[in-house]
Design a protein around this motif. Structure first.
Motif, short mmCIF file in Angstrom:
data_model
loop_
_atom_site.label_atom_id
_atom_site.label_comp_id
_atom_site.label_asym_id
_atom_site.label_seq_id
_atom_site.Cartn_x
_atom_site.Cartn_y
_atom_site.Cartn_z
N VAL A 251 30.15 13.55 10.43
CA VAL A 251 30.41 12.30 11.14
C VAL A 251 31.38 11.49 10.28
O VAL A 251 31.46 11.67 9.07
CB VAL A 251 29.12 11.47 11.40
CG1 VAL A 251 28.21 12.18 12.39
CG2 VAL A 251 28.38 11.17 10.11
N SER A 252 32.13 10.60 10.94
CA SER A 252 33.19 9.88 10.24
C SER A 252 32.65 8.80 9.31
O SER A 252 31.56 8.27 9.51
CB SER A 252 34.12 9.22 11.25
OG SER A 252 34.73 10.20 12.05
N PRO B 118 34.00 20.51 11.01
CA PRO B 118 32.86 21.18 11.67
C PRO B 118 32.86 20.91 13.17
O PRO B 118 33.58 20.04 13.65
CB PRO B 118 31.66 20.54 10.99
CG PRO B 118 32.13 19.18 10.58
CD PRO B 118 33.58 19.32 10.26
N TYR B 119 32.02 21.65 13.88
CA TYR B 119 32.11 21.71 15.33
C TYR B 119 30.97 21.03 16.07
O TYR B 119 29.91 20.74 15.50
CB TYR B 119 32.20 23.17 15.77
CG TYR B 119 33.43 23.82 15.18
CD1 TYR B 119 34.70 23.49 15.65
CD2 TYR B 119 33.33 24.69 14.11
CE1 TYR B 119 35.85 24.03 15.09
CE2 TYR B 119 34.47 25.25 13.53
CZ TYR B 119 35.72 24.91 14.03
OH TYR B 119 36.84 25.44 13.46
N LYS C 64 32.78 30.91 13.92
CA LYS C 64 32.09 32.11 14.44
C LYS C 64 30.68 31.76 14.93
O LYS C 64 30.25 32.23 15.97
CB LYS C 64 32.03 33.20 13.36
CG LYS C 64 33.39 33.84 13.11
CD LYS C 64 33.31 35.00 12.16
CE LYS C 64 34.68 35.65 12.03
NZ LYS C 64 34.68 36.76 11.07
N ASP C 65 29.97 30.93 14.17
CA ASP C 65 28.63 30.51 14.63
C ASP C 65 28.73 29.70 15.93
O ASP C 65 27.88 29.82 16.80
CB ASP C 65 27.94 29.63 13.56
CG ASP C 65 27.55 30.45 12.33
OD1 ASP C 65 27.62 31.70 12.39
OD2 ASP C 65 27.18 29.83 11.30
N THR C 66 29.77 28.88 16.02
CA THR C 66 29.94 28.07 17.25
C THR C 66 30.12 28.98 18.46
O THR C 66 29.56 28.72 19.53
CB THR C 66 31.15 27.12 17.11
OG1 THR C 66 31.04 26.41 15.88
CG2 THR C 66 31.21 26.13 18.25
N ILE C 67 30.87 30.05 18.28
CA ILE C 67 31.08 30.99 19.39
C ILE C 67 29.74 31.58 19.84
O ILE C 67 29.44 31.66 21.03
CB ILE C 67 32.06 32.11 18.96
CG1 ILE C 67 33.43 31.52 18.63
CG2 ILE C 67 32.18 33.18 20.05
CD1 ILE C 67 34.40 32.47 17.94
N LYS D 175 27.45 19.50 13.25
CA LYS D 175 26.49 20.15 12.34
C LYS D 175 26.79 21.63 12.12
O LYS D 175 26.13 22.28 11.32
CB LYS D 175 25.07 20.01 12.89
CG LYS D 175 24.53 18.57 12.84
CD LYS D 175 23.07 18.56 13.25
CE LYS D 175 22.57 17.19 13.62
NZ LYS D 175 22.66 16.18 12.55
N VAL D 176 27.76 22.17 12.86
CA VAL D 176 28.04 23.60 12.73
C VAL D 176 29.39 23.77 12.03
O VAL D 176 30.43 23.36 12.55
CB VAL D 176 28.07 24.28 14.12
CG1 VAL D 176 28.20 25.79 13.96
CG2 VAL D 176 26.83 23.93 14.91
N THR D 177 29.36 24.34 10.83
CA THR D 177 30.59 24.40 10.07
C THR D 177 31.44 25.63 10.40
O THR D 177 32.65 25.63 10.18
CB THR D 177 30.31 24.43 8.54
OG1 THR D 177 29.31 25.43 8.31
CG2 THR D 177 29.81 23.09 8.06
N SER D 178 30.80 26.69 10.91
CA SER D 178 31.57 27.91 11.12
C SER D 178 31.95 28.10 12.58
O SER D 178 31.13 27.93 13.49
CB SER D 178 30.74 29.10 10.60
OG SER D 178 30.74 30.16 11.52
#
Ligand code: HEC
Ligand code: HEC
Length: 305
Positions: A70-71, A253-254, A264-267, A259-262
């Motif tokens: 978060v910003s 992050p996504y 590939k995990d987001t996919i 909270k999701v840095t990768s």
């Protein structure tokens, strides 16, 4: 709802070739307004204590976001949502994750007044401060009625309009160049065949409507109710503007909570929660390779004075 969604996914397979369009190489904008907007975008004078500019949270050389969960605004205050990119945002149906600003002008007012972002309480005082910093003359050069909040956000919006990132390898492919590798093409095929494209489509591969997060499997990662906070309609709970996938490799992050840095995990999260399927590692990696082809050029206006 699911049936409608399935029908859309099904239809999208037939029209998939037209579902994504390339960004134009150039976009028309008013250059003198945009150059003034550029100066404002990078100027921390827009914040209460002269420390935070728009660029502080939207790094235009690095994906147009801030790379944080978060910003962080004035006095080190934390926001509650991940900063989306400003690149190509002119094509969004509306601005913010929940679409509460109808255009870029309306959007720009919010961070200036947001107490955890730029923290300006008094518009008059801000205009006075801008005047003291030599802006009055600059505004009169561009706007007949000179310096005002309306013209301030208009200039910023005009600058943002110019922030397009054309010429990605994927766009060149769409225009007929045989430029993608076999793996990248297979990734694109999967992106279409499993249904990512039913939400991520159009010129931004996103940005053109709102969708529920957790269609197949509920996904509650935080308290944010998304579009519901604008419409107060029960059925809008957990709906968010589908984000663009352009330059996605640069905007970790996504997800709205960051909270999701990768990627590939987001996919995987998307496939599971939005499409009800678990991807093989190979499938995930092919889609990942496809997503990397969406990085475009840095906007030309960043090199202009
Ligand atoms: C402290 C960090 C911070 C500052 C400073 C900041 N922003 Fe943002 N920006 C964000 C966050 C966080 C969001 C998402 C907020 C939401 O959706 O509720 C956002 C959203 C946006 C969006 C919407 C993008 C989209 O896809 O919906 C635009 C455009 C934008 N900001 C432009 C600006 C401009 C112009 C300024 C300066 C006037 C600015 N921002 C200042 C953090 C910041
Ligand atoms: C039903 C609509 C839908 C489908 C299908 C879908 N997405 Fe999404 N996607 C969304 C929404 C909505 C978000 C924003 C969710 C959030 O932030 O909570 C999102 C977010 C993302 C993000 C993160 C973007 C960012 O800036 O944080 C990526 C990457 C992504 N999707 C890729 C995919 C891929 C790859 C597929 C296919 C496996 C897919 N999506 C399928 C609606 C969808």
């Amino acid at each position: 709802m699911r049936i409608v969604f399935l029908l859309c996914s099904f239809l999208s397979l037939f029209f998939a070739s037209e579902l994504i369009t390339p960004l134009p190489l150039h976009i028309n904008y008013d250059k003198s307004k945009a150059i003034l907007g550029k100066k404002l975008f990078f100027d921390p004078v827009l914040s209460k204590d002269n420390t935070i500019s728009c660029a502080h949270c939207h790094n235009l050389q690095e994906g147009g976001d801030d790379g944080l969960e978060v910003s962080v605004g004035i006095d080190g205050k934390l926001g509650s949502i991940n900063a989306p990119t400003v690149l190509n945002s002119v094509y969004n149906i509306a601005q913010f994750w929940d679409g509460r600003a109808k255009n870029l002008q309306a959007q720009a007012i919010e961070p200036i007044h947001n107490p955890v972002e730029m923290g300006i309480e008094d518009t008059k005082a801000l205009l006075k401060k801008l005047k003291n910093n030599g802006y009055e003359k600059l505004f009169f050069e561009v706007y007949t009625d000179g310096l005002s909040l309306k013209n301030l956000v208009d200039a910023i919006a005009e600058f943002e309009k110019a922030l397009i990132t054309p010429n990605s390898r994927f766009d060149r492919y769409l225009k007929g160049e045989s430029i993608l590798s076999q793996e990248e093409l297979s990734g694109y095929e999967l992106f279409k065949s499993i249904g990512c494209i039913s939400c991520h489509n159009g010129i931004l591969l996103g940005g053109n409507f709102y969708q529920k997060v957790g269609i197949y499997e509920p996904y509650y990662a935080d308290e944010n109710l998304g579009r519901f906070s604008v419409t107060k309609l029960e059925e809008d709970k957990y709906y968010f503007k589908v984000p663009t996938l352009r330059n996605i490799s640069k905007t970790a992050p996504y997800l709205h909570h960051g909270k999701v840095t990768s990627l590939k995990d987001t996919i995987q999260i998307m496939a599971y929660h939005q499409l009800g399927r678990e991807l093989e590692t190979l499938e995930r990696d092919l889609i990942y390779k496809f997503l990397l082809t969406l990085d475009g050029d840095i906007p030309e206006i960043l090199n202009e004075k």
